[in-house]
Design a protein around this motif. Structure first.
Motif, PDB file in Angstrom:
ATOM      1  N   MET A   1       1.951  10.633  -7.006  1.00 60.19           N
ATOM      2  CA  MET A   1       3.585  11.881  -5.961  1.00 60.19           C
ATOM      3  C   MET A   1       3.931  11.796  -4.832  1.00 60.19           C
ATOM      4  O   MET A   1       4.865  11.818  -4.341  1.00 60.19           O
ATOM      5  CB  MET A   1       3.030  13.146  -5.757  1.00 60.19           C
TER       6      MET A   1
ATOM      7  N   ILE B   1       6.883   8.733  -5.188  1.00 60.31           N
ATOM      8  CA  ILE B   1       7.780   9.264  -5.687  1.00 60.31           C
ATOM      9  C   ILE B   1       8.742  10.035  -4.496  1.00 60.31           C
ATOM     10  O   ILE B   1       9.994   9.116  -4.278  1.00 60.31           O
ATOM     11  CB  ILE B   1       8.046  10.227  -6.622  1.00 60.31           C
TER      12      ILE B   1
ATOM     13  N   LEU C   1       9.700   7.570  -2.761  1.00 62.71           N
ATOM     14  CA  LEU C   1      11.226   6.197  -3.638  1.00 62.71           C
ATOM     15  C   LEU C   1      11.887   7.103  -3.023  1.00 62.71           C
ATOM     16  O   LEU C   1      13.532   6.044  -2.744  1.00 62.71           O
ATOM     17  CB  LEU C   1      10.655   5.816  -4.343  1.00 62.71           C
ATOM     18  N   ALA C   2      12.253   8.336  -3.603  1.00 60.90           N
ATOM     19  CA  ALA C   2      13.163   9.366  -3.030  1.00 60.90           C
ATOM     20  C   ALA C   2      13.705   9.777  -1.549  1.00 60.90           C
ATOM     21  O   ALA C   2      15.463   8.944  -1.378  1.00 60.90           O
ATOM     22  CB  ALA C   2      13.009  10.698  -3.419  1.00 60.90           C
TER      23      ALA C   2
ATOM     24  N   SER D   1       8.329  -3.078  -2.975  1.00 61.57           N
ATOM     25  CA  SER D   1       8.661  -1.504  -4.017  1.00 61.57           C
ATOM     26  C   SER D   1       9.540  -2.361  -4.971  1.00 61.57           C
ATOM     27  O   SER D   1       9.642  -3.590  -4.509  1.00 61.57           O
ATOM     28  CB  SER D   1      10.116  -0.804  -3.339  1.00 61.57           C
TER      29      SER D   1
ATOM     30  N   GLU E   1      10.536  -1.221  -8.090  1.00 54.49           N
ATOM     31  CA  GLU E   1      11.782  -0.456  -8.381  1.00 54.49           C
ATOM     32  C   GLU E   1      13.241  -1.185  -8.222  1.00 54.49           C
ATOM     33  O   GLU E   1      13.019  -1.861  -7.717  1.00 54.49           O
ATOM     34  CB  GLU E   1      12.438   0.564  -7.835  1.00 54.49           C
TER      35      GLU E   1
END
Length: 94
Positions: free
Chosen positions: A1, A4, A7-8, A60, A62
């Motif tokens: 959690m 996330i 990253l947001a 990261s 992502e």
């Protein structure tokens, strides 16, 4: 959690940075003048964004975050390049 949320948050910061550069780019292109813009400041931003992109690449996986960090660096480099160009052009015409 927590990953996330992190990253947001990092994505939001980068998106806001990207949108912050756009007015400067538009002003540079419209006025074709960079008299009041500090190259030192934009060089500092560029080094900062290079470090930020390096951090993102290391931490990261992502693709979206990597893309946003790369876009931010590109825009800073674009502003820096336009500023250098218009400042040199202005000096030549004096």
């Amino acid at each position: 959690m927590n990953v996330i949320i992190a990253l947001a948050l990092i994505s939001i910061v980068t998106i806001l940075e990207v949108f912050a550069y756009i007015p400067q780019i538009i002003k540079l292109i419209k006025t074709k003048s960079a008299e009041d813009i500090s190259l030192t400041s934009w060089l500092t931003w560029m080094v900062s964004d290079i470090c930020y992109l390096a951090y993102v690449l290391l931490e990261s996986p992502e693709a979206g975050v990597i893309f946003l960090a790369s876009l931010s660096l590109f825009l800073v480099m674009f502003v820096f390049t336009l500023t250098m160009y218009y400042q040199k052009t202005k000096k030549r015409t004096r």
